[in-house]
Design a protein around this motif. Structure first.
Motif: not given
Length: 320
Positions: A81-85, A296-320
């Protein structure tokens, strides 16, 4: 006598019965609500890759809507939303409290950062004192590059992987971080040949799952679109032996246990830096947008609207 006969019969039968044991059991479930963030440190130091980024702490990230949890998923984003600084555009970098030696890491993503000029997102594993314990880059790309690259980095020379056993394209066989070769400097990377492996197209097809198996013999990565997630993974009893050819597989003349140990899980989105910034001038798509990546990164905040992670799940398994 009867007891002895029963014991002998039982032992005889056991010789012929199949041994049914789970290959992996769940060790850590990071969840998909606010408690997800309790399991991570928020990195707030200067970016080690010299990116144009300001990593913020948890309270600032929450206040500025860079993190959230809702509807069964976790959001990790950047200031769009904002110019970087100052040191750069605001973002988050999370490092798991828990470190691992071997395991099966399964990440279900509804969305990963899109293919956007100036960005360098990654989901990866690294030791407490990088790069001495090695590095495993599971999801990584820059700018508007359309394909995911899986990469190993070792702090010691001598980890040479074979060019077989996977569906991707190997750029270099030497995983040494200071090696050089046709794909540039540092590490051995395998590129997924399919555009749905990364960024905007991955998101457009509904996301999917990345699974990473790390043993003493091999490090392998699979990618599954939403419609082809293995049943045994969905049921909580993952069995990599049934998953077919991985996208990436690293084995060969490499002592994996000596090169990789005590690694933490990391999510981040940085900007420009050594890789994305270094490739800016030669990018046919990005260079015309601004004289430099930083501008470019400093002056174009709207360009990064798709720059996000959306995590449904994160699981770590180990051998029995």
């Amino acid at each position: 006598m009867q007891s002895l006969r029963l014991l002998l019969m039982t032992q005889w039968l056991l010789l012929f019965l199949p041994i049914c044991t789970a290959s992996y059991i769940l060790k850590d479930d990071y969840g998909n609500d606010e408690r997800f963030f309790d399991k991570f440190d928020f990195f707030t130091e200067a970016d080690p890759t010299r990116g144009y980024v300001s990593y913020v702490n948890r309270s600032t990230a929450k206040l500025t809507s860079l993190i959230s949890a809702s509807n069964g998923s976790v959001y990790l984003g950047v200031d769009n939303k904002n110019p970087a600084w100052g040191p750069g555009r605001r973002s988050v970098r999370l490092t798991s409290h828990q470190s691992y030696n071997h395991g099966l890491i399964i990440l279900d993503l509804a969305h990963m950062p899109g293919t956007v000029c100036g960005t360098w997102p990654a989901f990866w594993m690294i030791g407490t004192v990088p790069p001495t314990a090695g590095e495993i880059d599971i999801i990584e790309g820059i700018n508007e590059g359309p394909l995911n690259q899986v990469t190993l980095h070792t702090n010691q020379d001598g980890c040479i992987v074979k060019n077989s056993g996977f569906s991707g394209s190997l750029g270099r066989q030497n995983c040494y971080i200071y090696s050089t070769g046709p794909a540039g400097a540092g590490g051995c990377g395998i590129v997924d040949p399919y555009p749905e492996s990364y960024g905007g197209i991955f998101n457009a097809v509904g996301g999917g799952v990345y699974a990473t198996e790390w043993t003493s013999d091999v490090i392998r990565v699979w990618r599954f679109p939403r419609s082809k997630i293995p049943g045994n993974m969905q049921s909580g009893s993952p069995d990599p032996s049934t998953w077919g050819t991985p996208v990436a597989s690293f084995s060969g003349s490499c002592n994996i246990d000596a090169q990789f140990n005590n690694l933490h899980l990391v999510f981040d989105i940085t900007f420009c830096g050594d890789w994305a910034g270094g490739a800016w001038a030669s990018s046919r798509l990005c260079a015309p947008k601004a004289p430099t990546c930083f501008e470019y990164v400093r002056n174009n905040p709207r360009a990064f609207e798709e720059s996000y992670w959306r995590v449904n799940s994160l699981k770590v398994y180990q051998r029995t």
